[in-house]
Every structure is written in C-alpha cells, then in structure tokens.
Design a protein around this motif. Structure first.
Motif, PDB file in Angstrom:
ATOM      1  N   SER A  27      62.841  63.323  25.003  1.00  0.00           N
ATOM      2  CA  SER A  27      61.982  62.202  24.645  1.00  0.00           C
ATOM      3  C   SER A  27      61.318  62.489  23.319  1.00  0.00           C
ATOM      4  CB  SER A  27      60.910  61.995  25.727  1.00  0.00           C
ATOM      5  OG  SER A  27      60.089  63.136  25.820  1.00  0.00           O
ATOM      6  N   TYR A  30      55.314  64.101  21.357  1.00  0.00           N
ATOM      7  CA  TYR A  30      54.008  63.518  21.546  1.00  0.00           C
ATOM      8  C   TYR A  30      53.062  64.071  20.495  1.00  0.00           C
ATOM      9  CZ  TYR A  30      55.985  62.075  25.946  1.00  0.00           C
ATOM     10  OH  TYR A  30      56.788  61.536  26.891  1.00  0.00           O
ATOM     11  N   LEU A 154      54.780  62.506  33.169  1.00  0.00           N
ATOM     12  CA  LEU A 154      55.364  61.727  32.078  1.00  0.00           C
ATOM     13  C   LEU A 154      54.465  60.557  31.694  1.00  0.00           C
ATOM     14  CD1 LEU A 154      59.139  61.496  33.076  1.00  0.00           C
ATOM     15  CD2 LEU A 154      58.229  62.630  31.053  1.00  0.00           C
ATOM     16  N   GLU A 158      52.347  59.670  28.152  1.00  0.00           N
ATOM     17  CA  GLU A 158      52.425  58.410  27.423  1.00  0.00           C
ATOM     18  C   GLU A 158      51.042  57.792  27.254  1.00  0.00           C
ATOM     19  OE1 GLU A 158      54.987  56.769  25.939  1.00  0.00           O
ATOM     20  OE2 GLU A 158      56.131  58.602  26.251  1.00  0.00           O
ATOM     21  N   SER A 236      62.040  61.454  29.730  1.00  0.00           N
ATOM     22  CA  SER A 236      61.671  60.160  29.159  1.00  0.00           C
ATOM     23  C   SER A 236      61.174  59.246  30.270  1.00  0.00           C
ATOM     24  CB  SER A 236      62.866  59.520  28.467  1.00  0.00           C
ATOM     25  OG  SER A 236      62.570  58.193  28.100  1.00  0.00           O
ATOM     26  N   TYR A 238      61.181  56.075  29.995  1.00  0.00           N
ATOM     27  CA  TYR A 238      61.803  54.767  29.832  1.00  0.00           C
ATOM     28  C   TYR A 238      63.314  54.793  30.044  1.00  0.00           C
ATOM     29  CZ  TYR A 238      57.232  54.160  27.769  1.00  0.00           C
ATOM     30  OH  TYR A 238      55.876  54.148  27.566  1.00  0.00           O
ATOM     31  N   ARG A 239      63.808  55.766  30.774  1.00  0.00           N
ATOM     32  CA  ARG A 239      65.223  55.819  31.155  1.00  0.00           C
ATOM     33  C   ARG A 239      65.304  55.702  32.670  1.00  0.00           C
ATOM     34  NH1 ARG A 239      68.558  58.476  27.401  1.00  0.00           N
ATOM     35  NH2 ARG A 239      70.223  58.172  28.914  1.00  0.00           N
TER      36      ARG A 239
END
Length: 433
Positions: A27, A30, A154, A158, A236, A238-239
């Motif tokens: 990912s 950050y 995770l 974010e 990630s 968003y997967r």
C-alpha cells in the motif's frame, strides 16, 4: 515457515486461509511522522504468529493424550480373576472344625461377544475426530479474529493519514485567512476561527495516532502478552478480491469446521449407538478351578459358565437414549446451517453494498469534492466566497474520505465473515462480485 501441524488432511484448510492475498499487498506509504518508527507486518505474518504462539491451541494436545489413554483402556479384554472358596467349615456335627472342609481355587473371566472391543475403539476414534474438528474451529476463529484486528489496524492507519491531511488543510485555511485579514479583506474573527479549527485538527490527529497504537497492541495480543513493538499493517484497505455468487458460497459452508464438528458428533453418537447395541448380546462368563477335600485328600476339576438373560430387552432404554442423542445432533446441524445461511446472506449483501459505496466515493464523489474545494479556495481568496463556504467545502471532502475508510473497513470485515463461514479465502473465487 513454522506452523502448528494439524495432520495432512487438515493442513490444506489453514494453508488456504494463510494466503488471503486480498490484504497482503503493498500500500502507499503513510505519513512519516506517524509510521516511521513502526515495524511493517503483513497479514500472513500476523496469522503465522497467531498459530505459532497463541496458547489456546495448546490445550488440544492434552485432549489427544487423554484419548490415547482411553484407547489403551478400551482395547483391553476382560480382566482375569482368581478366587478361593472354602466350604464345610465351622459348622456342627461332622462339619465342625476343618476336617470336612473343601477348598476350591478358581480362575474366571468373560468372553465378550458382539464386537464390544471394536465398538469401544470406534467411540474413541470418533472422539478423536471431534477433537480435531474443534481444533480446526478454534484455529479458524483465531485466524478470523487476527484478520479483523489487522483490518482495524489498516483502517486506523488510513484515519491517521486522513487526520494529517485534515491538519494540512487547516493550516492552509489559516494561512489564507491570515493573508486576507492582513489585506483588510476579512474580519480577524475568521483568523481566530481558523486557529481554533487548526487546534481541533491537531487534537484529532493526536487521538487517531493514539488509536493506532491501541489497534497495534490489540493485534499483537493475539500472539503475545507483552506489547514490545508497534506494528504498521503493510496491506491495503481498498483491495477486496472477488467473490462467487451467494449460492456457490453457500455450497462451501459445508467446509466450515463448525459443520464438520456436527458431522463428527453425528459419527460419535452413531459409534455410541453401536457400542450400546453390542450390549444386546450377553457375554459368556466362565470359570475353571481345582477343589480339594480335606477329609479324603482327593482333588477334582471344576468348570462353569453363565450368561445374562433377556439382555436385549434390558438394554432398550440405553439404546433409545443413544438414538435420541444422535437425532438431536442431526437437528442441531440443520439449525446451524439455517443460521449460517442467514449470516452468509447478510455478510454477502453488506459486503456488496460496502464495495459499491467505496467505488462511488473513489470514482465520483471524492474527486468532485476535491475539485470543488480547490475552486472554493480560489473563490475565497478572491473574496467571492465566505469563510464558512470554504470551511464547508473542506469538511465535505474530509467527511467523504472518512466515509470511504468506514466503507472499505466494512467491506473487508464482511469479507472476513464470509471467509470464516466458508473456510476459504475470497481471492480463490475467480468470478467478479
């Protein structure tokens, strides 16, 4: 890679769970101010650590040893008994004293009929299968809980990233407001509001950074009681992977260890029914011995046997109870399947909806709001929009990105629920959701 071994025919289940690649992908980096001191951790590493070090799986080795002992006992044949019997002593007349005594020394045992030894061993074998399925179920629950905590980590990362972005936007807002105030284009009250907004953004970042440490510690507690490191999830958010249709997913529910456990319990109850049925055939009790007469000094051989009568009718109560216990497990299995059908349908629909929300936010809503914020900022700098309109545009973008994190987290959580129900990772399903 060191894993706890569950037997060759069980290992495939956990190997498939361990390769849940929908989270184990790189990912974007950050914010360095938050994550630079953290140790990166993949989901697979977290799962391996849980299987290797979580103590809740250690209890099953002792349960297997208990069954090993029970098997030794079940395999034994009826014990031999030695006895002595003294007759015609301490009476009166010719039987007074010991002159007329008769001493018999005997050896006795029983011959088991009806396959009782095999039936007992069958019960132990079925118990062993039950223990194995309970071990699978416990391991699957641990893996699922570890994955959920990994998703939480995770999402926390974010949120930290979003809080950092919000802080930068607040700083930019203050800079613009300060410049307009210096030019006399706006009131100084707007500068104060911008400073207050900046302070709130700093508090939010501090809170999210604290939550990040909490979720890291929560994940680490799955394999260690000492919080010695702070981890960063390298997956990630968003997967999501792909999924089969609901009907195809439900067919895979039969692979769930909880359903296997009911099947194993059914076999155990059937073994207990078989064991109870063996009591319908009576054992043959036998004895042999030598008898010596004190009066004549003569010795003789003695033999005998006996059998219980009407064993089948006397055993009907136990057999009826055993059959009822088996039928109860069968009904419980059907009930569990109905409950899991409902849980799977809910998780399937909720995941589908969450993925849809993520796609709309990523493709339409957030890009539009980002463009609107950029245009609003330019308009505010020129005095065409008010401070409140500028702040509202900023908050709308931040709120949409927060919804994106929540929706993505929900999609992954529902995916974990589907994996736990089907005992298979979603990435093995090739069709699109």
């Amino acid at each position: 890679m060191s894993l706890i071994v569950y037997g060759e025919r069980r290992l495939a289940l956990f190997a498939s769970i361990l390769v849940s690649f929908w989270l184990v992908v790189a990912s974007p980096a950050y914010g360095q101010s938050i994550t630079e001191s953290k140790e990166p951790l993949t989901l697979q590493q977290a799962l391996e650590l849980t299987l290797e070090q979580n103590p809740s799986l250690n209890v099953f080795q002792f349960r297997q040893k208990v069954l090993d002992g029970e098997r030794l006992t079940a395999a034994q044949k009826p014990a031999y008994q030695i006895g002595a019997e003294l007759e015609n002593v301490a009476g009166n007349g010719e039987f007074s004293g010991v002159d007329s005594a008769e001493l018999t020394v005997s050896l006795s045992s029983a011959i088991e009929l009806g396959g009782k030894v095999d039936a007992r061993l069958g019960v132990i074998k079925s118990k062993r299968t039950v223990v194995e399925t309970k071990k699978e179920l416990q391991a699957l629950e641990l893996l699922s809980e570890t994955t959920r905590r990994y998703v939480n980590l995770l999402a926390a990362q974010e949120r930290v990233k979003l809080a950092e972005e919000s802080l930068q936007l607040a700083k930019e807002t203050l800079r613009v407001a300060q410049r307009r105030a210096n030019l006399g284009a706006t009131m100084k009250a707007e500068v104060k509001r911008a400073k207050a907004s900046l302070a709130q953004a700093e508090l939010t970042l501090h809170k999210e950074a604290s939550n990040l440490k909490v979720y890291s510690a929560s994940l680490q507690s799955m394999w260690s009681e000492k919080i010695s490191k702070t981890y960063s999830a390298s997956g990630s958010l968003y997967r999501f992977g792909n999924a089969l249709s609901f009907e195809e997913l439900y067919q895979k529910v039969q692979n769930n260890p909880s359903i296997k456990q009911f099947s194993a319990l059914e076999r155990l109850k059937q073994s207990e029914v078989d064991l109870t049925s063996t009591s319908n055939q009576s054992n043959i009790n036998w004895s042999v011995g030598l008898t010596r007469s004190q009066a004549s000094g003569d010795m003789g051989f003695k033999a005998g046997f006996s059998m219980d009568l009407f064993s089948e009718s006397r055993n009907q109560g136990k057999l009826q109870s055993a059959l009822a216990a088996k039928n109860e497990v069968f009904v419980s299995k059907k009930t569990a399947l109905l409950r899991m059908h409902d849980q799977l349908f809910n998780a399937y629909q909720q995941r589908k909806q969450s993925v849809h929300v993520v796609e709309r936010l990523q493709q339409d809503i957030i890009p539009t709001l980002a463009l609107a914020l950029k245009e609003t900022q330019k308009a505010y700098q020129r005095g065409r929009y008010s401070y409140f309109e500028y702040v509202a545009a900023r908050q709308e973008l931040i709120s949409a990105k927060r919804k994106l994190i929540d929706a993505a987290s929900s999609a992954l959580m529902y995916g974990v629920a589907i994996e736990q129900l089907t005992a298979e990772p979603l990435t093995l399903f090739k069709k699109n959701s």
